[in-house]
Scaffold this active site. Structure first.
Site, PDB file in Angstrom:
ATOM      1  CD  GLN A  43     -50.304  89.098  73.783  1.00 37.45           C
ATOM      2  OE1 GLN A  43     -51.209  89.896  73.723  1.00 37.45           O
ATOM      3  NE2 GLN A  43     -49.142  89.366  74.368  1.00 37.45           N
TER       4      GLN A  43
ATOM      5  CD  GLU B 254     -46.908  86.661  76.506  1.00 36.95           C
ATOM      6  OE1 GLU B 254     -47.715  87.238  75.757  1.00 36.95           O
ATOM      7  OE2 GLU B 254     -47.117  86.500  77.721  1.00 36.95           O
TER       8      GLU B 254
ATOM      9  CG  ASP C 197     -42.659  97.928  82.158  1.00 35.56           C
ATOM     10  OD1 ASP C 197     -43.831  98.222  81.857  1.00 35.56           O
ATOM     11  OD2 ASP C 197     -42.239  96.762  82.173  1.00 35.56           O
TER      12      ASP C 197
ATOM     13  CG  ASP D 155     -45.281  91.962  92.134  1.00 35.43           C
ATOM     14  OD1 ASP D 155     -45.740  91.544  91.057  1.00 35.43           O
ATOM     15  OD2 ASP D 155     -44.692  93.065  92.249  1.00 35.43           O
TER      16      ASP D 155
ATOM     17  CG  ASN E 121     -45.859  89.294  81.296  1.00 34.74           C
ATOM     18  OD1 ASN E 121     -45.167  88.385  81.735  1.00 34.74           O
ATOM     19  ND2 ASN E 121     -46.416  90.202  82.083  1.00 34.74           N
TER      20      ASN E 121
ATOM     21  CG  HIS F 290     -47.628  92.646  88.336  1.00 34.18           C
ATOM     22  ND1 HIS F 290     -46.545  93.122  89.025  1.00 34.18           N
ATOM     23  CD2 HIS F 290     -48.035  93.660  87.546  1.00 34.18           C
ATOM     24  CE1 HIS F 290     -46.321  94.386  88.662  1.00 34.18           C
ATOM     25  NE2 HIS F 290     -47.222  94.729  87.774  1.00 34.18           N
TER      26      HIS F 290
ATOM     27  CG  HIS G  20     -49.357  97.450  76.137  1.00 33.83           C
ATOM     28  ND1 HIS G  20     -49.246  96.148  75.730  1.00 33.83           N
ATOM     29  CD2 HIS G  20     -49.388  97.405  77.487  1.00 33.83           C
ATOM     30  CE1 HIS G  20     -49.222  95.357  76.792  1.00 33.83           C
ATOM     31  NE2 HIS G  20     -49.308  96.087  77.868  1.00 33.83           N
TER      32      HIS G  20
HETATM   33  N1  UDP Z   1     -52.929  88.794  77.124  1.00 32.35           N
HETATM   34  C1  UDP Z   1     -53.690  87.783  76.602  1.00 32.35           C
HETATM   35  N2  UDP Z   1     -54.688  88.124  75.727  1.00 32.35           N
HETATM   36  C2  UDP Z   1     -54.947  89.405  75.363  1.00 32.35           C
HETATM   37  C3  UDP Z   1     -54.152  90.420  75.916  1.00 32.35           C
HETATM   38  C4  UDP Z   1     -53.135  90.079  76.776  1.00 32.35           C
HETATM   39  O1  UDP Z   1     -53.491  86.601  76.913  1.00 32.35           O
HETATM   40  O2  UDP Z   1     -55.866  89.628  74.558  1.00 32.35           O
HETATM   41  C5  UDP Z   1     -51.830  88.434  78.069  1.00 32.35           C
HETATM   42  C6  UDP Z   1     -50.486  88.541  77.387  1.00 32.35           C
HETATM   43  O3  UDP Z   1     -50.163  87.326  76.743  1.00 32.35           O
HETATM   44  C7  UDP Z   1     -49.561  88.917  78.543  1.00 32.35           C
HETATM   45  C8  UDP Z   1     -50.458  89.607  79.536  1.00 32.35           C
HETATM   46  O4  UDP Z   1     -51.810  89.350  79.148  1.00 32.35           O
HETATM   47  O5  UDP Z   1     -49.016  87.735  79.119  1.00 32.35           O
HETATM   48  C9  UDP Z   1     -50.266  91.113  79.565  1.00 32.35           C
HETATM   49  O6  UDP Z   1     -49.080  91.410  80.226  1.00 32.35           O
HETATM   50  P1  UDP Z   1     -48.147  92.589  79.765  1.00 32.35           P
HETATM   51  O7  UDP Z   1     -46.997  92.626  80.723  1.00 32.35           O
HETATM   52  O8  UDP Z   1     -47.798  92.485  78.347  1.00 32.35           O
HETATM   53  O9  UDP Z   1     -49.020  93.896  79.907  1.00 32.35           O
HETATM   54  P2  UDP Z   1     -49.955  94.505  81.079  1.00 32.35           P
HETATM   55  O10 UDP Z   1     -51.281  93.896  80.897  1.00 32.35           O
HETATM   56  O11 UDP Z   1     -49.327  94.181  82.400  1.00 32.35           O
HETATM   57  O12 UDP Z   1     -49.949  95.966  80.759  1.00 32.35           O
END
Ligand code: UDP
Length: 483
Positions: free
Chosen positions: A356, A379, A395, A119, A375, A19, A371
Site C-alpha cells: 500500500q 499513509e 473509528d 496497545d 493507518n 494495530h 475505508h
Molecule cells: N495494507 C496493505 N495492503 C493492503 C491493504 C492494507 O499493506 O492491500 C496495510 C495498510 O498500508 C495499513 C494497514 O494495512 O497500514 C491497514 O490499517 P488501517 O488502520 O488502515 O485499517 P484496518 O485494517 O485496521 O481496518
C-alpha cells in the site's frame, strides 16, 4: 547507579494488521537508537509474518537486540481468526489466559524489562505492569478523535446527546464535544455510538479501556500536533503526558534517511505486479481502492463498488482481500472477483493485497477510495493523495469526517455508498475538482512531513519519548520478582 546499560522495552500489540503496523514501526524507531526490543505477537500472527515477510532477518541487524516472541491469544487452535475477530480476546476466559502468560513471561524474561509499550486496548496489561512495578505506556493506534470521542461517551450521555434514538435524524449536530465542534453530526461518531443501548457490553468495555489507558505512565498517539492540535489539547486535560509522534511511517523514513528501504510487515502476501501495472499508467490517472485488513463486504456491495469505478472517468486499482467478500462463491460456479477482473481488464487491475505505501506514493495514483482506517488515512496524508471515504465501522466514521470537514482533502460518502455515489465522488476528486483537492492534499502533506524532520513537532516528541525511556531505565531499580 548503573550507566551505559541499554534499556529493554517490551511491545505488545493487538493481533490485527492496523494495530501491529504502527507498533512494529515504533519498535524499530527505538531499536535505531540502541534500545533493546522484545516484540510480542500471537502465535498465529507470528507464523503469518514469518511466511510473508523477512521480519526476523530484518530485525537481526539491531545490535542491542530485537527479539520476536510469541504469546497466546487465548482462543482455541482451530478458531478461524478471520475478519473482525480480535474483540473475542477480551472475553473473560481468553483474557485471563493472556494475562497469565504475560505475567509469567515478564517474571522470567532476561534481561528484565524496563518499560512496556502496549496497545491501549490491552487494559489487563496495566494491571500486570502495576503488580510487577514496570512502567507502562499505552499506544492508541486509532485516531485521537476516536480516542477523545470514546473517552467522552459518559459526558455525552450525561448531556443527553447519546444514545441516538432509533428514529432520529442522523444529521443532528453533536455540540458538547470540546475540540470537535466543526459540523460534527451523529453519523460522524464512531460506529459503536449508534447503539441505542448505552449499557451495551462492547461500549462499556470500550469506555473502560479508553479511560484506563489514560492512567498509564503516558499515552502515545500516531499523529502530529499539526494534524490534530485541538484534540490533543483536549486529551491533555485528561492525560498529562501525551507523545504525538506520527505519522509513524513518515517518522521511520525520516530517521532512516538515505538508508531507508520500505520493509513489509504484512499478514498477507503483497502482490507487486500492481506496481508494474501502475508503471504503465499516466500521472495521477488511477484511483486506488482498498478497504484495509478487517472489513468484509457483501457480494452486492462489491458489485456496487465495481460499477461505480467502471462508470467513473478514472482507471482503478482495486484490492479485494481473499476473505473479505461474504458469501462470495455460495451457489456460484464463477468466482465473482475473477469475473469482475475479466470484465474490466482495460480499465482496472485487481489484487488480493497490495504494497500500500508504495502504491500511494506512485505517481500514477491520483485518489484513494478508502475505508478510512487510521493507518491508511495517515499513509495517504503523507503521500499527498486526496481521499474518497467509504467508512465501515469503528473509528472510520470519525476519520472520514476529519478528512472531509477538518482537513478538507477529500469527500465522505458515509451511509450512502452505492454505484452512483462512488461514480460521482471519484469523478469529483479525479476530474472535476482534481486541482483543488490535489492542492489541499499537497499542502497538508508538506506540513505533516515537516513534523517528522529534525526540530519538527513529532520528531521532538519522539526524542522526548526516547529520552524518558532512557531516564526511566536508569532510575528504575531492577526488581527481584518472586513468582
Ligand atoms: N495494507 C496493505 N495492503 C493492503 C491493504 C492494507 O499493506 O492491500 C496495510 C495498510 O498500508 C495499513 C494497514 O494495512 O497500514 C491497514 O490499517 P488501517 O488502520 O488502515 O485499517 P484496518 O485494517 O485496521 O481496518
Amino acid at each position: 547507579m548503573e550507566t551505559g546499560r541499554c534499556p529493554h522495552v517490551l511491545f505488545f500489540p493487538i493481533p490485527s494488521q492496523g494495530h501491529m503496523n504502527p507498533m512494529i514501526k515504533l519498535a524499530e524507531l527505538l531499536a535505531l537508537t540502541g534500545i533493546r526490543i522484545t516484540f510480542l505477537n500471537t502465535h498465529h500472527n507470528h507464523e503469518r509474518l514469518l511466511k510473508f515477510t523477512n521480519m526476523a532477518a530484518h530485525f537481526a541487524r539491531y545490535p542491542a537486540g530485537f527479539e520476536l516472541r510469541t504469546i497466546t491469544d487465548g482462543l482455541p487452535e482451530d478458531h478461524p481468526r478471520s475478519g473482525h475477530w480480535f474483540p473475542e480476546m477480551f472475553e473473560d476466559g481468553p483474557e485471563m489466559k493472556i494475562k497469565q502468560s504475560l505475567r509469567e513471561m515478564l517474571v522470567d524474561i532476561i534481561p528484565p524489562v524496563d518499560c512496556m509499550i502496549v496497545d491501549a486496548f490491552l487494559g489487563f496489561a496495566l494491571d500486570v505492569a502495576r503488580e510487577l512495578g514496570i512502567p507502562i505506556f499505552c499506544f492508541r493506534t486509532s485516531s485521537p478523535c476516536c480516542f477523545w470521542t470514546s473517552y467522552s461517551i459518559p459526558d455525552m450521555i450525561q448531556a443527553g446527546e447519546l444514545p441516538i434514538k432509533g428514529s432520529e435524524d442522523m444529521d443532528r449536530l453533536i455540540t458538547t464535544l470540546p475540540g470537535m465542534e466543526t459540523h460534527f453530526r451523529c453519523r460522524d461518531l464512531p460506529s459503536y455510538c449508534r447503539a441505542t443501548d448505552m449499557e451495551d457490553a462492547f461500549i462499556k468495555l470500550l469506555v473502560k479501556q479508553t479511560r484506563k489507558s489514560a492512567k498509564a505512565n503516558a499515552l502515545i498517539l500516531n499523529t502530529a500536533e499539526e494534524l490534530d492540535g485541538p484534540i490533543l489539547s483536549q486529551i491533555r486535560t485528561q492525560c498529562p503526558n501525551v507523545y504525538a509522534i506520527g505519522p509513524i511511517n513518515a517518522q521511520l523514513k525520516s530517521r532512516n534517511g538515505e538508508l531507508y528501504h520500505h520493509f513489509s510487515n504484512t499478514l498477507w502476501e503483497e502482490d507487486k505486479t500492481c506496481i508494474s501495472w501502475l508503471n504503465k499508467q499516466s500521472n495521477r490517472s488511477v484511483t486506488y481502492a482498498c478497504f484495509g485488513s478487517l472489513t468484509s463486504m457483501s457480494r452486492e456491495q462489491l458489485i456496487e463498488l465495481w460499477y461505480g469505478l467502471v462508470n467513473s472517468n478514472s482507471k482503478f486499482l482495486l484490492v479485494v482481500r481473499p476473505d473479505s467478500v461474504i458469501g462470495k462463491d455460495e451457489g456460484e460456479d464463477v468466482d465473482v472477483v475473477k469475473e469482475l477482473f475479466d470484465k474490466s481488464k482495460d480499465r482496472g487491475y485487481i489484487v488480493d493485497w497490495a504494497p500500500q505505501e508504495a502504491v500511494l506514493n506512485h505517481p500514477a495514483v491520483g485518489g484513494f477510495l478508502t475505508h478510512s482506517g487510521w493507518n491508511s488515512t495517515l499513509e495517504a496524508v503523507v503521500a499527498g493523495v486526496p481521499m474518497i471515504c467509504w467508512p465501515y465501522f469503528g473509528d472510520q466514521q470519525v476519520n472520514s469526517w476529519i478528512v472531509s470537514e477538518v482537513w478538507r482533502i477529500g469527500l465522505d460518502m458515509k451511509d450512502v455508498c452505492d454505484r452512483k455515489m462512488v461514480e460521482k465522488m471519484v469523478n469529483d476528486v479525479m476530474v472535476d475538482r482534481k486541482e483543488e483537492f490535489a492542492k489541499s492534499a499537497a499542502e497538508l502533506a508538506k506540513l505533516t512531513n515537516q513534523s517528522v524532520r529534525v526540530d519538527g513537532s513529532s520528531y521532538c516528541n519522539l526524542d522526548r519519548l526516547i529520552g524518558d525511556i532512557r531516564e526511566m531505565s536508569l532510575k528504575t531499580p531492577q526488581k527481584v520478582i518472586v513468582s
